[in-house]
Design a protein around this motif. Structure first.
Motif, PDB file in Angstrom:
ATOM      1  N   ALA A 124      26.800   1.317 -15.008  1.00 26.79           N
ATOM      2  CA  ALA A 124      27.861   1.845 -14.150  1.00 26.79           C
ATOM      3  C   ALA A 124      27.966   0.586 -13.020  1.00 26.79           C
ATOM      4  N   THR A 125      26.850  -0.166 -12.793  1.00 21.51           N
ATOM      5  CA  THR A 125      26.984  -1.221 -11.854  1.00 21.51           C
ATOM      6  C   THR A 125      27.677  -2.376 -12.582  1.00 21.51           C
ATOM      7  N   LEU A 126      27.100  -2.450 -13.935  1.00 15.18           N
ATOM      8  CA  LEU A 126      27.858  -3.749 -14.603  1.00 15.18           C
ATOM      9  C   LEU A 126      29.361  -3.200 -14.799  1.00 15.18           C
ATOM     10  N   VAL A 127      29.677  -2.090 -15.215  1.00 15.62           N
ATOM     11  CA  VAL A 127      31.209  -1.570 -15.490  1.00 15.62           C
ATOM     12  C   VAL A 127      31.976  -1.898 -14.041  1.00 15.62           C
ATOM     13  N   ALA A 128      31.318  -1.591 -13.175  1.00 12.77           N
ATOM     14  CA  ALA A 128      32.119  -1.625 -11.722  1.00 12.77           C
ATOM     15  C   ALA A 128      32.517  -2.858 -11.279  1.00 12.77           C
ATOM     16  N   VAL A 129      32.066  -3.988 -11.808  1.00 14.92           N
ATOM     17  CA  VAL A 129      32.519  -5.310 -11.306  1.00 14.92           C
ATOM     18  C   VAL A 129      34.022  -5.682 -11.826  1.00 14.92           C
ATOM     19  N   PRO A 130      34.326  -5.404 -12.976  1.00 18.69           N
ATOM     20  CA  PRO A 130      35.756  -5.592 -13.403  1.00 18.69           C
ATOM     21  C   PRO A 130      36.672  -4.570 -12.908  1.00 18.69           C
ATOM     22  N   CYS A 131      35.839  -3.516 -12.714  1.00 18.03           N
ATOM     23  CA  CYS A 131      36.896  -2.345 -12.048  1.00 18.03           C
ATOM     24  C   CYS A 131      37.382  -2.877 -10.491  1.00 18.03           C
ATOM     25  N   ILE A 132      36.346  -3.324  -9.847  1.00 14.70           N
ATOM     26  CA  ILE A 132      36.602  -3.785  -8.489  1.00 14.70           C
ATOM     27  C   ILE A 132      37.613  -4.787  -8.483  1.00 14.70           C
TER      28      ILE A 132
ATOM     29  N   THR B  32      30.829  -1.297  -2.620  1.00 14.81           N
ATOM     30  CA  THR B  32      30.514   0.029  -3.461  1.00 14.81           C
ATOM     31  C   THR B  32      29.690  -0.059  -4.412  1.00 14.81           C
ATOM     32  N   LEU B  33      29.249  -1.532  -4.818  1.00 10.56           N
ATOM     33  CA  LEU B  33      28.283  -1.505  -6.050  1.00 10.56           C
ATOM     34  C   LEU B  33      26.931  -0.775  -5.550  1.00 10.56           C
ATOM     35  N   LEU B  34      26.749  -0.627  -4.284  1.00  8.20           N
ATOM     36  CA  LEU B  34      25.519  -0.019  -3.949  1.00  8.20           C
ATOM     37  C   LEU B  34      25.541   1.616  -4.348  1.00  8.20           C
ATOM     38  N   LEU B  35      26.862   1.938  -4.726  1.00 11.29           N
ATOM     39  CA  LEU B  35      26.795   3.543  -4.987  1.00 11.29           C
ATOM     40  C   LEU B  35      26.328   3.696  -6.480  1.00 11.29           C
ATOM     41  N   TRP B  36      26.393   2.586  -7.330  1.00 18.22           N
ATOM     42  CA  TRP B  36      25.962   2.657  -8.666  1.00 18.22           C
ATOM     43  C   TRP B  36      24.798   2.130  -9.172  1.00 18.22           C
ATOM     44  N   VAL B  37      23.986   1.500  -7.928  1.00 16.12           N
ATOM     45  CA  VAL B  37      22.628   0.914  -8.359  1.00 16.12           C
ATOM     46  C   VAL B  37      21.688   1.858  -9.152  1.00 16.12           C
ATOM     47  N   ARG B  38      21.820   3.123  -9.009  1.00 18.24           N
ATOM     48  CA  ARG B  38      21.167   4.206 -10.042  1.00 18.24           C
ATOM     49  C   ARG B  38      21.295   4.098 -11.495  1.00 18.24           C
ATOM     50  N   SER B  39      22.717   3.443 -11.723  1.00 15.51           N
ATOM     51  CA  SER B  39      22.725   3.310 -13.329  1.00 15.51           C
ATOM     52  C   SER B  39      23.360   1.739 -13.407  1.00 15.51           C
ATOM     53  N   PRO B  40      22.354   1.094 -13.995  1.00 17.13           N
ATOM     54  CA  PRO B  40      22.698  -0.394 -14.322  1.00 17.13           C
ATOM     55  C   PRO B  40      24.073  -0.578 -15.135  1.00 17.13           C
TER      56      PRO B  40
ATOM     57  N   GLY C 259      24.383   5.155   2.987  1.00 15.33           N
ATOM     58  CA  GLY C 259      24.103   6.596   3.096  1.00 15.33           C
ATOM     59  C   GLY C 259      24.241   7.300   1.822  1.00 15.33           C
ATOM     60  N   LEU C 260      25.649   7.262   1.124  1.00 12.37           N
ATOM     61  CA  LEU C 260      25.803   7.703   0.067  1.00 12.37           C
ATOM     62  C   LEU C 260      24.852   7.402  -1.281  1.00 12.37           C
ATOM     63  N   SER C 261      24.533   6.006  -1.151  1.00 14.34           N
ATOM     64  CA  SER C 261      23.778   5.699  -2.217  1.00 14.34           C
ATOM     65  C   SER C 261      22.321   6.287  -2.387  1.00 14.34           C
ATOM     66  N   ARG C 262      21.915   6.947  -1.375  1.00 10.70           N
ATOM     67  CA  ARG C 262      20.571   7.389  -1.272  1.00 10.70           C
ATOM     68  C   ARG C 262      20.740   9.110  -1.849  1.00 10.70           C
ATOM     69  N   LEU C 263      21.784   9.491  -2.090  1.00 12.25           N
ATOM     70  CA  LEU C 263      21.950  10.963  -2.393  1.00 12.25           C
ATOM     71  C   LEU C 263      21.870  11.255  -4.010  1.00 12.25           C
ATOM     72  N   ASP C 264      21.141  12.404  -4.081  1.00  9.08           N
ATOM     73  CA  ASP C 264      20.941  12.784  -5.440  1.00  9.08           C
ATOM     74  C   ASP C 264      22.122  13.104  -6.244  1.00  9.08           C
ATOM     75  N   ASP C 265      22.935  13.867  -5.568  1.00 14.76           N
ATOM     76  CA  ASP C 265      24.273  14.359  -6.209  1.00 14.76           C
ATOM     77  C   ASP C 265      25.097  13.443  -6.419  1.00 14.76           C
ATOM     78  N   LEU C 266      25.536  13.329  -7.495  1.00 16.72           N
ATOM     79  CA  LEU C 266      26.826  12.244  -7.919  1.00 16.72           C
ATOM     80  C   LEU C 266      27.972  12.730  -7.579  1.00 16.72           C
ATOM     81  N   ALA C 267      28.429  13.944  -7.435  1.00 14.88           N
ATOM     82  CA  ALA C 267      29.703  14.539  -7.145  1.00 14.88           C
ATOM     83  C   ALA C 267      30.293  14.041  -5.837  1.00 14.88           C
TER      84      ALA C 267
END
Length: 527
Positions: free
Chosen positions: A135-143, A125-133, A47-55
């Motif tokens: 951010a998705t790539l950086v999220a992997v080592p962060c996870i 949580t990768l679903l949250l950053w699919v809007r930004s490739p 549900g959060l991944s569909r929000l337009d607001d990033l905050a």
């Protein structure tokens, strides 16, 4: 080596579940519990991944990740105890370096039910950053850093709570500190949420909290992808450094703790005394009652398993003052809760004697003498502590007129509890933690039925102390001094009657059951 230990671990688990059906049921419930948590978490992330607001997405990621790390630190200690299937002590006899032991323990933490569930939730949580490739790539080592932080922090907390360099006093001190921290965690969280709710816009307050947590070890790893998605690359780099440094510091601290606990030789915990110094045994009266009295009081003053009761009990006024203020009813009634804790501390008192109970049997002490000695030892600390807390809370809260009513209810419950435990400890023995063990360590041999016995004893204490509790609460609510004096009389006299009856019944019961109790104690598994 890691793969070998993991195979052994799961073989032990499989054999245990095959032999013990109830553990298999508990294991299945654990899987269902994990799935029950994962399903709503993944739904919320979708549900959060569909929000337009990033905050709000960034705030939820940071707050959720911070709560996850806190749960990993506190949860295993508070709920399930420390898993000792594969631990550093058991691996210390093998030709493994400390680094290899840590790698093995990390792998076992990652491959357990909590570790697998955490990894799945973190990857979701990768679903949250699919809007930004990017951010998705950086999220992997962060996870990966975030999950490692959870496991290593949990292992470090377990190492600190179960031992420091083989020093029993260190284990006792750290275990007690962790216990107090756990007790305060709930009220502190409640107060923080209440403060945020009273401060105005809750969403804005949680947003501010997420910003702060994003710069801490709790939320740094979870904040990096959000910063990258927002274009704050410098901030993201700094937080990534914090996350990586957190793992490094935790690993180093864990390495030091394990080195002291598994490599350093055990330290001497005894002390020398001058010849002829008998301690309390030289002060108390001679005879069966006096000797048992001295031994019981020595345990209450020196054994951490008893001392923790004396540490936890005075925390009730502090907790109630924090949550409801010093003007609230719960703060005024806190001495009753103190008595409630102290009155059942000896419900299976003989269990703490262990196999040393054989010396009691060989001494020829009568059952009635043993009962009186144990009650007097407990009362020497329990009664003064209850009275002192009642007086102090009455002075602070400004309700001195209700002090007799509070004392009547508290002392009535305390004395009734002494009478009940005089009987219950002649019938019940349960596996207990060894001296110096962590208060959160799982004790081998404990069963669901033995846990229910505590509530049976509590119910008996409440039932026999009901007259004092009812009259005492009436005096507290009404504020009538005459009712308060009546409550004090009912509590003291009624409690004394229950105590004497408990000693008589418990003494006769102990003389009949003592050999069986010793046999059951010897049959307990050794942890």
């Amino acid at each position: 080596m890691v793969a070998t230990v993991l195979r052994l671990r799961y073989r032990i688990l499989g054999n245990t579940l095959a032999r013990r059906p109830w553990q298999l049921v508990g294991f299945c419930f654990g899987i269902i519990w994990a799935l029950g948590i994962l399903a709503p978490v993944v739904s919320v992330l979708i549900g959060l991944s569909r929000l337009d607001d990033l905050a709000p997405v960034r705030a939820v990621a940071i707050l959720g990740g911070s709560a996850l790390l806190l749960g990993w630190i506190v949860g295993p200690l508070l709920i399930a105890g420390v898993d000792t299937t594969v631990d550093a002590t058991k691996l210390a006899t093998f030709p493994l370096t400390t680094r290899q032991v840590m790698t093995i323990l990390t792998a076992t933490g990652l491959t357990g039910i909590p570790g697998i569930a955490t990894s799945i939730a973190a990857l979701a949580t990768l679903l949250l950053w699919v809007r930004s490739p990017l951010a998705t790539l950086v999220a992997v080592p962060c996870i990966a850093l975030a999950v490692l932080t959870c496991v290593i922090a949990s292992r470090l907390a377990s190492a600190l709570s179960t031992g420091l360099g083989g020093n029993r006093r260190g284990r006792e001190l750290v275990g007690t500190i962790v216990l107090v921290a756990v007790i305060f965690a709930g009220p502190l969280a409640t107060g923080a949420v209440a403060a945020l709710s009273n401060a105005g816009d809750v969403g804005a307050q949680f947003g501010h909290a997420s910003v702060v947590l994003g710069w801490t070890p709790f939320g740094a790893a979870w904040a990096v992808p959000g910063d990258v998605a927002a274009g704050s690359y410098v901030t993201a780099a700094l937080k990534f450094v914090i996350a990586a440094a957190t793992v490094a510091v935790l690993w180093a601290a864990w390495h030091a703790a394990l080195t002291r606990a598994t490599v350093s030789p055990p330290r001497q915990t005894t002390r020398s005394v001058r010849p002829g110094r008998l301690g309390l045994f030289g002060v108390m009266p001679t005879g069966g009652v006096g000797a048992t009295w001295a031994r019981s009081l020595t345990g209450w003053l020196r054994d951490p398993r008893y001392l923790r009761q004396l540490i936890v009990a005075p925390l009730f006024p502090i907790l109630f003052a924090f949550t409801g203020g010093v003007d609230g009813f719960m703060f005024a009634a806190s001495p009753i809760f103190v008595a409630f804790v102290l009155c059942i501390a000896g419900y299976s008192d003989i269990s703490y004697d262990g196999t040393a109970f054989a010396s009691v049997l060989s001494s020829g002490i009568r059952g009635r003498q043993d009962r009186w000695g144990r009650i007097l030892g407990a009362a020497c600390v329990g009664v003064p502590l209850t009275i002192a807390i009642a007086v102090i809370t009455a002075m602070i809260g400004g309700h001195a007129s209700t002090l007799p009513a509070i004392l009547g209810a508290a002392l009535g419950l305390l004395l009734a509890g002494y009478g009940v435990t005089a009987v219950s400890s002649a019938l019940i023995v349960t596996p207990v933690a060894a001296p110096g063990d962590s208060p959160f360590k799982t004790v081998p041999g404990q069963t669901f039925v033995s846990g229910l016995l505590v509530f049976v004893v509590l119910g008996a204490c409440g039932l026999l102390a009901a007259p004092a509790l009812i009259v005492g609460i009436m005096g507290m609510v009404g504020g009538d001094p005459a009712v308060g004096v009546a409550a004090l009389a009912v509590g003291v006299l009624g409690g004394a009657v229950v105590t004497v009856a408990g000693v008589l019944i418990g003494g006769r019961t102990l003389e009949r059951t003592a050999p069986d109790l010793l046999q059951r104690i010897k049959a307990f598994p050794v942890g």
